[in-house]
Design a protein around this motif. Structure first.
Motif, short mmCIF file in Angstrom:
data_model
loop_
_atom_site.label_atom_id
_atom_site.label_comp_id
_atom_site.label_asym_id
_atom_site.label_seq_id
_atom_site.Cartn_x
_atom_site.Cartn_y
_atom_site.Cartn_z
N GLN A 278 -37.51 40.13 32.60
CA GLN A 278 -36.60 40.41 33.70
C GLN A 278 -36.43 41.90 33.85
O GLN A 278 -36.03 42.59 32.93
N VAL A 279 -36.77 42.44 35.03
CA VAL A 279 -36.66 43.87 35.30
C VAL A 279 -35.70 44.02 36.46
O VAL A 279 -36.01 43.62 37.58
N THR A 280 -34.54 44.58 36.22
CA THR A 280 -33.51 44.59 37.26
C THR A 280 -33.50 45.89 38.05
O THR A 280 -33.84 45.90 39.21
N GLY A 281 -33.14 47.02 37.49
CA GLY A 281 -33.12 48.27 38.24
C GLY A 281 -31.76 48.94 38.21
O GLY A 281 -31.01 48.84 37.24
N ASN A 282 -31.41 49.63 39.31
CA ASN A 282 -30.19 50.44 39.33
C ASN A 282 -29.15 49.93 40.33
O ASN A 282 -28.31 50.68 40.79
N ILE A 283 -29.20 48.64 40.65
CA ILE A 283 -28.27 48.05 41.62
C ILE A 283 -27.42 47.00 40.91
O ILE A 283 -27.95 46.18 40.15
N THR A 284 -26.12 47.01 41.17
CA THR A 284 -25.20 46.05 40.55
C THR A 284 -24.37 45.35 41.61
O THR A 284 -24.24 45.82 42.74
N CYS A 285 -23.79 44.21 41.21
CA CYS A 285 -22.90 43.46 42.10
C CYS A 285 -21.47 43.90 41.81
O CYS A 285 -20.99 43.81 40.67
N LEU A 286 -20.77 44.38 42.83
CA LEU A 286 -19.39 44.86 42.66
C LEU A 286 -18.40 43.72 42.52
O LEU A 286 -17.38 43.87 41.85
N THR A 287 -18.68 42.61 43.18
CA THR A 287 -17.73 41.49 43.17
C THR A 287 -17.93 40.55 41.99
O THR A 287 -17.09 39.68 41.74
N ASP A 288 -19.03 40.68 41.27
CA ASP A 288 -19.28 39.85 40.09
C ASP A 288 -20.15 40.65 39.14
O ASP A 288 -21.37 40.74 39.31
N SER A 289 -19.55 41.26 38.16
CA SER A 289 -20.27 42.16 37.26
C SER A 289 -21.33 41.43 36.44
O SER A 289 -22.23 42.07 35.88
N GLU A 290 -21.24 40.09 36.34
CA GLU A 290 -22.21 39.33 35.57
C GLU A 290 -23.44 38.97 36.39
O GLU A 290 -24.46 38.55 35.83
N GLU A 291 -23.36 39.13 37.70
CA GLU A 291 -24.49 38.74 38.55
C GLU A 291 -25.62 39.76 38.44
O GLU A 291 -25.40 40.96 38.49
N ILE A 292 -26.82 39.26 38.34
CA ILE A 292 -28.00 40.11 38.21
C ILE A 292 -28.57 40.42 39.59
O ILE A 292 -28.61 39.56 40.47
N VAL A 293 -29.00 41.65 39.78
CA VAL A 293 -29.62 42.09 41.03
C VAL A 293 -30.96 42.73 40.69
O VAL A 293 -31.06 43.50 39.73
N PHE A 294 -31.98 42.43 41.46
CA PHE A 294 -33.31 42.98 41.22
C PHE A 294 -33.64 44.05 42.24
O PHE A 294 -33.43 43.88 43.44
N GLY A 295 -34.20 45.16 41.78
CA GLY A 295 -34.63 46.22 42.67
C GLY A 295 -34.17 47.58 42.21
O GLY A 295 -33.27 47.72 41.38
N PHE A 296 -34.81 48.61 42.77
CA PHE A 296 -34.48 49.98 42.42
C PHE A 296 -34.42 50.79 43.71
O PHE A 296 -35.40 50.89 44.45
N PHE A 297 -33.26 51.38 44.00
CA PHE A 297 -33.10 52.20 45.19
C PHE A 297 -33.37 53.65 44.85
O PHE A 297 -32.93 54.15 43.81
N ASN A 298 -34.10 54.35 45.73
CA ASN A 298 -34.33 55.78 45.53
C ASN A 298 -34.29 56.52 46.86
O ASN A 298 -34.31 55.91 47.94
N ALA A 299 -34.20 57.82 46.78
CA ALA A 299 -34.25 58.69 47.96
C ALA A 299 -35.36 59.70 47.72
O ALA A 299 -35.37 60.38 46.68
N THR A 300 -36.28 59.77 48.65
CA THR A 300 -37.48 60.55 48.38
C THR A 300 -38.07 61.13 49.66
O THR A 300 -37.66 60.76 50.76
N THR A 301 -39.01 62.04 49.49
CA THR A 301 -39.78 62.59 50.60
C THR A 301 -41.26 62.39 50.27
O THR A 301 -41.94 63.32 49.80
N PRO A 302 -41.79 61.18 50.45
CA PRO A 302 -43.18 60.92 50.07
C PRO A 302 -44.17 61.75 50.88
O PRO A 302 -43.87 62.18 52.00
#
Length: 383
Positions: A278-302
């Motif tokens: 399981q690879v989750t990332g840097n996103i969390t659920c504010l309304t349920d701290s136990e809930e798992i979220v998948f993905g990684f948000f970034n800000a970039t200039t590709p």
């Protein structure tokens, strides 16, 4: 569980990720305790000039499910800056959200905010804008016995600030159908074809995860990192081939995230195979701290670079050799049979003494280049 992501593939929890070798730190995600539909977030804030940013939201599935994953629709998707910026994304397709070109303040950091229709709220950590250096060059070399080409990338950051990189690519090639169809049937008449369907340009996006790091070097220099190999048997090199490579500068945290994804895919054999971790990332659920979220948000200039390859390898493919005209028939027989089985009209075939035109027919697969999922409209960048 399986999320609808080109890079995450199908996520199933069977064991935790072990230590990642090299310069990557250990990644120890929490364990999923039960089957559930979790939110999957893919995308980033693209701060290059005139760029469009996209965020995609979907839901994980059980391994046995065959239907397309559920897209998370009608969500509020917003990017917030720590210096007061706020960008609202617009849903343009179910579960896909877009933002036009955006500007930002120097040294501003950003986070992603999501609110779904069930009232749950999600938020990423603040991330800095990673300014990606330009690609120095994309090169290729012929494989042994001209069996294809190997494509490499070179880049460097003079300021030595980037250190971590990811690349993906989009490939386009020129494809000519083995058989030429010069006629079509309209209103039970055989007439000259209104548009050519012989020459097309298929485009495919990569599903590979290609990473590089200069963290152990004195200079931030990347040399000859393999991007992909294109074989002659694929038919992509028979005429003209083009590859557009996109380069992303990464933070170390995001580099570790993608390394974990890549190692997981190596152990399962493919991006869409069941994942043993399981690879989750840097996103969390504010309304349920136990809930798992998948993905990684970034800000970039590709940054991007395109090259063309004209080695003309693999012309005599098996597919071409298997293509031959189906039959030669008079007009009325062609119109009659066309209603019963699909085929295309190739050329007019003169039959001595016949007052009725005869035509040669061919299969759609051999005569219509669009059959392989390609466009017959020449790309604007093609040269």
């Amino acid at each position: 569980m399986k999320p609808y992501l080109p890079f995450l593939g199908t996520i199933v929890v069977l064991l935790l990720i072990g230590l990642i070798y090299g310069c990557v730190l250990p990644y120890n995600p929490p364990e999923i305790k039960q089957a559930q539909s979790y939110l999957v977030v893919e995308g980033s804030l693209n701060l290059s000039p005139s760029a469009i940013s996209e965020i995609q939201l979907s839901r994980t599935q059980n391994i046995g499910e065959k239907e397309a994953p559920n897209m998370e629709q009608r969500a509020i998707v917003r990017v917030e800056g720590d210096k007061g910026s706020s960008f609202n994304f617009r849903e343009y397709q179910p579960g896909k959200y877009q933002l036009g070109a955006a500007s930002y303040a120097p040294n501003e950091q950003f986070r992603l905010f999501i609110k779904t229709t069930n009232g749950k709220e999600y938020r990423s950590a603040y991330v800095p804008v990673i300014k990606t250096p330009a690609i120095d060059s994309i090169t290729y070399r012929l494989l042994t016995n001209n069996e294809g080409v190997k494509i490499n990338i070179n880049t460097h950051d003079p300021s030595n600030n980037t250190r971590f990189y990811r690349w993906n690519f989009e490939e386009t090639w020129e494809y000519r159908a083995p058989l030429f169809s010069g006629y079509e049937i309209i209103n039970n008449e055989i007439i000259p074809r209104s548009e050519q369907i012989e020459l097309c340009w298929p485009t495919r996006k990569s599903t590979k995860i290609t990473l590089g790091s200069s963290i152990n070097l004195s200079q931030d220099v990347i040399q000859d990192v393999p991007i992909t190999e294109v074989t002659a048997l694929s038919g992509k090199l028979a005429r003209k081939y083009s590859i557009l490579v996109t380069q992303y500068g990464l933070s170390q945290e995001e580099f570790e995230y993608w390394t974990a994804i890549a190692k997981t895919n190596e152990s399962t054999g493919g991006l869409f195979d069941p994942q043993p971790s399981q690879v989750t990332g840097n996103i969390t659920c504010l309304t349920d701290s136990e809930e798992i979220v998948f993905g990684f948000f970034n800000a970039t200039t590709p940054t991007q670079q395109r090259i063309f390859i004209t080695e003309n390898l693999g012309r005599n493919t098996l597919a071409d050799q298997a293509c031959a005209p189906l039959d030669t028939l008079p007009t009325h027989e062609i119109i009659k049979q066309a209603k019963e089985a699909p085929f295309l009209v190739l050329i007019e075939f003169p039959v001595p003494g016949s007052v009725i035109p005869w035509y040669t027919t061919g299969s759609i697969a051999c005569s219509d280049c669009r059959h392989i999922g390609a466009t017959n409209k020449r790309p604007s960048y093609w040269r």
